[in-house]
Scaffold this motif. Structure first.
Motif, PDB file in Angstrom:
ATOM      1  N   GLY A 164     -18.100   2.038 -14.939  1.00 26.99           N
ATOM      2  CA  GLY A 164     -18.447   2.999 -13.897  1.00 26.99           C
ATOM      3  C   GLY A 164     -17.770   4.332 -14.104  1.00 26.99           C
ATOM      4  O   GLY A 164     -18.382   5.399 -13.968  1.00 26.99           O
ATOM      5  N   GLY A 300     -18.360   7.655  -6.511  1.00 23.68           N
ATOM      6  CA  GLY A 300     -18.877   6.352  -6.092  1.00 23.68           C
ATOM      7  C   GLY A 300     -19.020   5.388  -7.250  1.00 23.68           C
ATOM      8  O   GLY A 300     -18.752   4.189  -7.113  1.00 23.68           O
ATOM      9  N   MET A 301     -19.436   5.886  -8.415  1.00 24.00           N
ATOM     10  CA  MET A 301     -19.561   5.024  -9.582  1.00 24.00           C
ATOM     11  C   MET A 301     -18.213   4.416  -9.962  1.00 24.00           C
ATOM     12  O   MET A 301     -18.134   3.238 -10.324  1.00 24.00           O
ATOM     13  CB  MET A 301     -20.135   5.825 -10.757  1.00 24.00           C
ATOM     14  CG  MET A 301     -21.579   6.268 -10.544  1.00 24.00           C
ATOM     15  SD  MET A 301     -22.134   7.475 -11.772  1.00 24.00           S
ATOM     16  CE  MET A 301     -22.320   6.430 -13.215  1.00 24.00           C
ATOM     17  N   CYS A 304     -16.973   2.001  -6.890  1.00 18.66           N
ATOM     18  CA  CYS A 304     -17.777   0.776  -6.846  1.00 18.66           C
ATOM     19  C   CYS A 304     -17.452  -0.134  -8.018  1.00 18.66           C
ATOM     20  O   CYS A 304     -17.447  -1.367  -7.876  1.00 18.66           O
ATOM     21  CB  CYS A 304     -19.267   1.125  -6.841  1.00 18.66           C
ATOM     22  SG  CYS A 304     -19.845   1.855  -5.296  1.00 18.66           S
ATOM     23  N   THR A 308     -16.024  -3.918  -7.635  1.00 17.39           N
ATOM     24  CA  THR A 308     -16.716  -5.022  -8.314  1.00 17.39           C
ATOM     25  C   THR A 308     -15.760  -5.849  -9.149  1.00 17.39           C
ATOM     26  O   THR A 308     -15.813  -7.085  -9.154  1.00 17.39           O
ATOM     27  CB  THR A 308     -17.845  -4.467  -9.199  1.00 17.39           C
ATOM     28  OG1 THR A 308     -18.787  -3.771  -8.378  1.00 17.39           O
ATOM     29  CG2 THR A 308     -18.548  -5.593  -9.938  1.00 17.39           C
ATOM     30  N   TYR A 326     -24.593  -2.513  -3.220  1.00 21.05           N
ATOM     31  CA  TYR A 326     -24.584  -1.055  -3.356  1.00 21.05           C
ATOM     32  C   TYR A 326     -25.995  -0.484  -3.240  1.00 21.05           C
ATOM     33  O   TYR A 326     -26.208   0.544  -2.575  1.00 21.05           O
ATOM     34  CB  TYR A 326     -23.970  -0.645  -4.699  1.00 21.05           C
ATOM     35  CG  TYR A 326     -22.576  -1.173  -4.942  1.00 21.05           C
ATOM     36  CD1 TYR A 326     -21.673  -1.328  -3.891  1.00 21.05           C
ATOM     37  CD2 TYR A 326     -22.158  -1.540  -6.225  1.00 21.05           C
ATOM     38  CE1 TYR A 326     -20.399  -1.827  -4.122  1.00 21.05           C
ATOM     39  CE2 TYR A 326     -20.887  -2.034  -6.455  1.00 21.05           C
ATOM     40  CZ  TYR A 326     -20.012  -2.182  -5.404  1.00 21.05           C
ATOM     41  OH  TYR A 326     -18.754  -2.676  -5.632  1.00 21.05           O
ATOM     42  N   SER A 330     -27.331   2.126  -0.181  1.00 22.31           N
ATOM     43  CA  SER A 330     -27.958   3.408  -0.473  1.00 22.31           C
ATOM     44  C   SER A 330     -29.392   3.455   0.034  1.00 22.31           C
ATOM     45  O   SER A 330     -29.843   4.480   0.557  1.00 22.31           O
ATOM     46  CB  SER A 330     -27.920   3.684  -1.980  1.00 22.31           C
ATOM     47  OG  SER A 330     -28.209   5.028  -2.251  1.00 22.31           O
ATOM     48  N   PHE A 356     -23.109   5.671  -2.969  1.00 21.29           N
ATOM     49  CA  PHE A 356     -23.515   4.362  -3.500  1.00 21.29           C
ATOM     50  C   PHE A 356     -24.763   4.448  -4.386  1.00 21.29           C
ATOM     51  O   PHE A 356     -25.209   3.426  -4.903  1.00 21.29           O
ATOM     52  CB  PHE A 356     -23.789   3.393  -2.352  1.00 21.29           C
ATOM     53  CG  PHE A 356     -22.559   2.976  -1.601  1.00 21.29           C
ATOM     54  CD1 PHE A 356     -21.722   1.995  -2.100  1.00 21.29           C
ATOM     55  CD2 PHE A 356     -22.228   3.569  -0.395  1.00 21.29           C
ATOM     56  CE1 PHE A 356     -20.584   1.607  -1.424  1.00 21.29           C
ATOM     57  CE2 PHE A 356     -21.081   3.199   0.300  1.00 21.29           C
ATOM     58  CZ  PHE A 356     -20.260   2.211  -0.207  1.00 21.29           C
ATOM     59  N   GLY A 359     -23.819   3.328  -7.722  1.00 27.56           N
ATOM     60  CA  GLY A 359     -22.681   2.418  -7.687  1.00 27.56           C
ATOM     61  C   GLY A 359     -22.868   1.161  -8.520  1.00 27.56           C
ATOM     62  O   GLY A 359     -21.901   0.530  -8.934  1.00 27.56           O
ATOM     63  N   SER A 360     -24.118   0.804  -8.779  1.00 29.90           N
ATOM     64  CA  SER A 360     -24.392  -0.395  -9.576  1.00 29.90           C
ATOM     65  C   SER A 360     -24.310  -0.138 -11.072  1.00 29.90           C
ATOM     66  O   SER A 360     -24.480  -1.070 -11.866  1.00 29.90           O
ATOM     67  CB  SER A 360     -25.786  -0.942  -9.233  1.00 29.90           C
ATOM     68  OG  SER A 360     -25.873  -1.277  -7.860  1.00 29.90           O
TER      69      SER A 360
END
Length: 452
Positions: A164, A300-301, A304, A308, A326, A330, A356, A359-360
């Motif tokens: 991230g 956020g990246m 998150c 995780t 996430y 969003s 977010f 965020g994934s």
């Protein structure tokens, strides 16, 4: 026939090292300063990558005035880079896995830095277009190969955080490139904007080449999820390139990762226009406000990814749940925000949605890394980069632009969050198939080892 192995048992089996190097020695190497130095240098080069790519936006007005360029010509100078990245990421990632990742990174960074310097001395649109073509070739596979190098010296428990953070470097680099490039162009000239980015890139290349080597990476290699760290007298284990696409669980990670980038790309491209049209802001102020949302996406990246890694510390399958969460946050935040009237409430929800929005990214990169053999990991992350570009970064702004011509920008933006539904479906299926994906990976690794 005995009972089927559990997910935890499969994770242990895949991660089990076969090297004779003592565990204490491995732990010492993993906790050393060197891996963080590798991350810092690779991250700095990623910043240089996006600074060299995005500085062009800052000098659009100067190029238009000096060379009397049309808007379509200006756009082509940007799109040629994205086109090369989309076309060349996977083949160059495959080449790096075979030829050597460190050598490949040095060559890539040197090429884009020299090409950026050529932009500084270009005397026509045609010369600038050719130089930008070379920038795209140099940058094509840096993200996938760079993160593969970083992950190789860190334990899997921090892969989501590192992925991230690394991918967020693109947003940080874009902000710095545009803002710094504009300042340099105003006070010196647009040519110096390109030259400054090129010089910075070459300095970082020299530092990276001096400090990061294949030998030192091997010495500090973390225990791998997928493959064994071979002893010096053992032949390297390699799996076929086809394994990148024969594991359905990996495909779910590819698709989920690409689709979740759709709205992040839309915010990056259309936020300035939205604030200009619907909040009545002047272009410069709209751009400044939009840059704040870009920073929220980047932060956020990272956050998150950290969350995780914490929730997935004892159960890797929880990373899928985090990614789904996430996307859902969003989806709801952006969906409600774009139905509200302009004002503070809308801005707060837009901020939450932006935080977010991507965020994934870290979790999906960690999933891809954990479900592919180390020998093709850069290629696997390259495949993820392709889907991120094809399904998200390139498609999002383009689709919203087409819809905006028919529905208006607000109407188009109101539909954008629905793409998260597709991402959630892909990630949910990936979570369901995760045990089978680990078993598939273990079988691929065993088959490759048997052939050595």
């Amino acid at each position: 026939m005995g009972p089927n192995p559990t997910t935890s048992e499969l994770e242990i089996a895949v991660a089990a090292p076969s090297s004779s190097v003592p565990t204490a020695d491995r732990r010492t190497r993993r906790s050393s300063f060197y891996p963080w130095l590798v991350f810092a240098l690779a991250f700095a080069l990623l910043l240089s990558d996006y600074m060299s790519r995005q500085v062009l936006s800052a000098v659009f007005p100067f190029l238009k005035a000096d060379w009397a360029l049309t808007d379509s010509q200006l756009a082509s100078l940007t799109s040629i880079v994205a086109l090369m990245v989309g076309l060349l990421t996977l083949p160059l990632s495959l080449l790096a896995d075979r030829w050597g990742r460190v050598k490949s990174l040095v060559l890539m960074a040197t090429l884009w830095s020299v090409a950026t310097l050529l932009c500084a001395i270009a005397s026509s649109y045609e010369q600038m277009l050719a130089a930008r073509f070379l920038v795209g070739v140099g940058e094509a596979a840096y993200g996938s190969v760079g993160i593969a190098v970083v992950l190789s010296v860190f334990a899997p428990r921090v892969h989501s955080t590192l992925s991230g953070a690394f991918m967020a470097g693109g947003s940080f680099g874009s902000v710095v490139g545009v803002s710094l490039g504009a300042v340099i162009a105003v006070h010196l000239s647009w040519r110096w904007s390109f030259a400054a980015m090129a010089v910075l890139g070459l300095i970082l290349v020299l530092a990276f080449r001096t400090i990061v080597t294949e030998r030192r990476l091997a010495e500090h290699a973390a225990t791998d999820d997928t493959a064994e760290s071979a002893r010096p007298d053992e032949p390297a284990i390699r799996v076929p390139v086809s394994t990148l696409f024969t594991n359905p669980t990996v495909w779910c990670a590819y698709l989920g990762g690409g689709l979740q980038m759709f709205n992040a790309a839309v915010l990056l491209a259309w936020a300035p226009s939205y604030f200009n049209r619907y909040y009545g802001m002047a272009p410069d102020k709209a751009g400044a406000v939009a840059s704040g949302f870009v920073l929220l996406i980047a932060i956020g990246m990272i956050v998150c990814g950290m969350i995780t890694d914490r929730v997935g510390r004892n159960n890797a399958a929880a990373k899928w749940t985090s990614a789904i969460t996430y996307c859902t946050i969003s989806l709801v935040s952006l969906g409600i925000a774009l139905q509200l009237e302009t004002g503070a409430s809308q801005l707060i929800l837009l901020g939450i949605g932006a935080f977010f929005a991507a965020g994934s990214s870290g979790p999906t990169a960690a999933m891809v890394a954990g479900l592919t053999h180390q020998s093709v990991r850069a290629s696997a992350l390259g495949s993820l980069t392709v889907t991120n570009n094809v399904l998200g970064l390139a498609t999002g702004p383009f689709v919203i632009g087409i819809l905006a011509d028919r529905l208006g920008l607000l109407g188009a933006l109101q539909l954008a969050p629905l793409v998260y539904v597709l991402a959630i479906v892909a990630l949910f299926l990936g979570k369901r198939m995760y045990p089978a994906g680990l078993a598939k990976l273990a079988a691929q690794s065993a088959a490759a080892a048997a052939k050595v």
